[in-house]
Design a protein around this motif. Sequence first.
Motif, mmCIF file in Angstrom:
data_model
loop_
_atom_site.group_PDB
_atom_site.id
_atom_site.type_symbol
_atom_site.label_atom_id
_atom_site.label_comp_id
_atom_site.label_asym_id
_atom_site.label_seq_id
_atom_site.Cartn_x
_atom_site.Cartn_y
_atom_site.Cartn_z
ATOM 1 N N ALA A 1 -22.966 -26.100 -62.056
ATOM 2 C CA ALA A 1 -22.202 -26.662 -60.939
ATOM 3 C C ALA A 1 -21.860 -25.583 -59.931
ATOM 4 C CB ALA A 1 -20.919 -27.336 -61.465
ATOM 5 N N PHE A 2 -21.485 -24.388 -60.447
ATOM 6 C CA PHE A 2 -21.091 -23.292 -59.550
ATOM 7 C C PHE A 2 -22.256 -22.882 -58.662
ATOM 8 C CE2 PHE A 2 -20.662 -18.807 -58.516
ATOM 9 C CZ PHE A 2 -19.373 -18.758 -57.988
ATOM 10 N N LYS B 1 -22.763 -25.717 -55.953
ATOM 11 C CA LYS B 1 -21.713 -25.835 -54.946
ATOM 12 C C LYS B 1 -21.694 -24.650 -53.990
ATOM 13 C CE LYS B 1 -20.117 -29.736 -56.535
ATOM 14 N NZ LYS B 1 -20.239 -30.978 -55.724
ATOM 15 N N THR B 2 -22.064 -23.481 -54.482
ATOM 16 C CA THR B 2 -22.006 -22.297 -53.594
ATOM 17 C C THR B 2 -23.075 -22.341 -52.516
ATOM 18 O OG1 THR B 2 -23.346 -21.121 -55.229
ATOM 19 C CG2 THR B 2 -20.974 -20.757 -55.310
ATOM 20 N N LYS C 1 -16.367 -26.349 -50.627
ATOM 21 C CA LYS C 1 -16.886 -26.689 -51.950
ATOM 22 C C LYS C 1 -17.089 -25.424 -52.801
ATOM 23 C CE LYS C 1 -19.111 -31.006 -50.638
ATOM 24 N NZ LYS C 1 -20.388 -31.767 -50.553
ATOM 25 N N SER C 2 -17.481 -24.341 -52.106
ATOM 26 C CA SER C 2 -17.639 -23.069 -52.830
ATOM 27 C C SER C 2 -16.306 -22.573 -53.361
ATOM 28 C CB SER C 2 -18.255 -22.014 -51.902
ATOM 29 O OG SER C 2 -19.555 -22.388 -51.518
ATOM 30 N N ALA D 1 -15.325 -24.590 -56.428
ATOM 31 C CA ALA D 1 -16.132 -24.154 -57.566
ATOM 32 C C ALA D 1 -15.629 -22.825 -58.121
ATOM 33 C CB ALA D 1 -17.600 -24.034 -57.147
ATOM 34 N N LYS E 1 -12.237 -23.426 -60.075
ATOM 35 C CA LYS E 1 -12.453 -24.084 -61.369
ATOM 36 C C LYS E 1 -13.166 -23.155 -62.352
ATOM 37 C CE LYS E 1 -12.248 -28.955 -60.245
ATOM 38 N NZ LYS E 1 -12.896 -30.272 -60.413
ATOM 39 N N SER E 2 -14.103 -22.343 -61.793
ATOM 40 C CA SER E 2 -14.781 -21.364 -62.652
ATOM 41 C C SER E 2 -13.787 -20.354 -63.206
ATOM 42 C CB SER E 2 -15.891 -20.646 -61.870
ATOM 43 O OG SER E 2 -16.874 -21.561 -61.468
#
Length: 568
Positions: free
Chosen positions: A223-224, A227-228, A234-235, A238, A241-242
Amino acid sequence: MASNFQSSIQRDFIHDFSCSPCGENGFNTEAHHYCSQCTEYYCQNCVSKHNGLYQKHAVLGRKDVNKWEAAPGVVDALESCGMHHGEALQLVCGDHDQLCCHVCIAVDHRQCSKIHPIPDVAKGIKRNIEFQRIPNKIAKLEKQFELMKEARMKNTTPLKKTRAAISDELKTIRKMINEILDKIEKTTLQDLDGMIAKLEKNINKDIETCNGMTVELQNMITAFQTKTKSSESKSYIAYRKSQNMISQANDHLRDISVIECYNVTFQANNLIEELLSSIKTFGAIEVQTGMTKQRKDPLSDPNHVFSVAEYKKYNVKMSDDKCQCVIQGVCEIPCGEFVITDTGNCKVKLLDKEYRVLDHWDVPGNPWDVCHIGGNEVAVCVCSKYADKEGLYFINSTKGKLVSTRKFTFSHRCIGAAHHGGQLYISSGTTLNVYTITGQKVLHQGKVNGTTVEKCAISNDGKTIYITNYDEHKLITLDNNGNKLALLTDPDMEKPTGVHVTPAGHVFVCSYNSGTVLQVDKDGKKKLATLAREENGMNGLSDLFFSSRTSSLIIGRQKDTLLAIKLI
């Protein structure tokens, strides 16, 4: 004079066969003939008289000597000397009332004055009433031995049955012990299984955590990376959450890694092995004899009340003893030696049968009571200000030497000990604890403060226990379940210390303050006798032991001497 000298020579001369009529008249004449019908021996003079009276008797001469009653040179077994085989009994020593041969006279009776030829003392013996009764007496004895043999032969059958019955009883005991050990093993395995199951559950939980976190981390990295490539918003989401996921993963790793691995160890309970190894047999095997009625032996008569025959003192102080001996414990081992504890000098001493010190063992503390375990092994109670020095020390007597072999430790003091049937009875001063292969239980609880449980003794059948209550001047009697059977007080029992019970059930108590030794009935309910008082030298008494070998009470006290009271 010459005639007497010649007669003396004639009497002392040894013949293979002597003339029977001459012998009855005091003469020692060689026989040349034998009459098988008269069973008598004759010389040349006497045989002519015999032949004139008994013309039809068959008389044998020297050429037929092998047909005589005894062969030449062989002495009849009845007339043979028991000390010098082959020599004939020909004389009697009046000084020793003994039948003798000439060798006996020459060797052992040379100085005796009353030496007589058997023919002289044998005159008229056949008319003696006692002589005539001999055949009947022998016949009666022979009959008694036949009856005794029959009784003994009959006795073998019940002995075999007894052996079989005891063997069955031993199998029952073995089965019971096996069941107890099976139960202990089962309980131990249940504890082990429960522990292993709990650890496996923890391990499986950690594995599930690792698997779950691995999946989430793989999803997060996918996902990371996706999204990046999109907008910065969005980055950023991500990224945050990471970060949270990484922090959570580190927390899990930290929790799991605290325990690198689980190891299960086992510490065996050595008390089981030590108790079993101290037991030599499943029980005492005794011979009970059916005897004819006779005066009872006081040692085996449980109702006998003893009296004192004598008092003796024995010095047990050693040359290197720095202090006065304080004998706190006394016991005897099967070889007849005694083991005593000397608290004053911190020694266990080994005494011989005459109460002389043979050896000693230096104790790492203050030795108090001592009890016999089995064989030549004893156990000594040791008190110390250092906890690791306290406990019950096992000591063996081997060829006049004392050797310490092992040690038990307890969670309480150890001032008194007794052993019966593989069980240890330990007094702490306030409690009586019994230790078996299945564990420990408190049999009796006294007052918490002071010394209300000093020493104990167990009856031969293991059903009765006697305890001295020092502070309250009492003798307490319990059954083997700890139920109180009796409580004895007496003016002659002030500060009781030692107590001992004999195999027949005689109970003895000694007291420190009153300086007395009492005999108490086996029920512990009444005093039977005061055997010794302070005026007899009985002061500072600590312990006592009855020796069946000498019928004596051996008493330890706070003096350099051991007391021995001979009882009857």
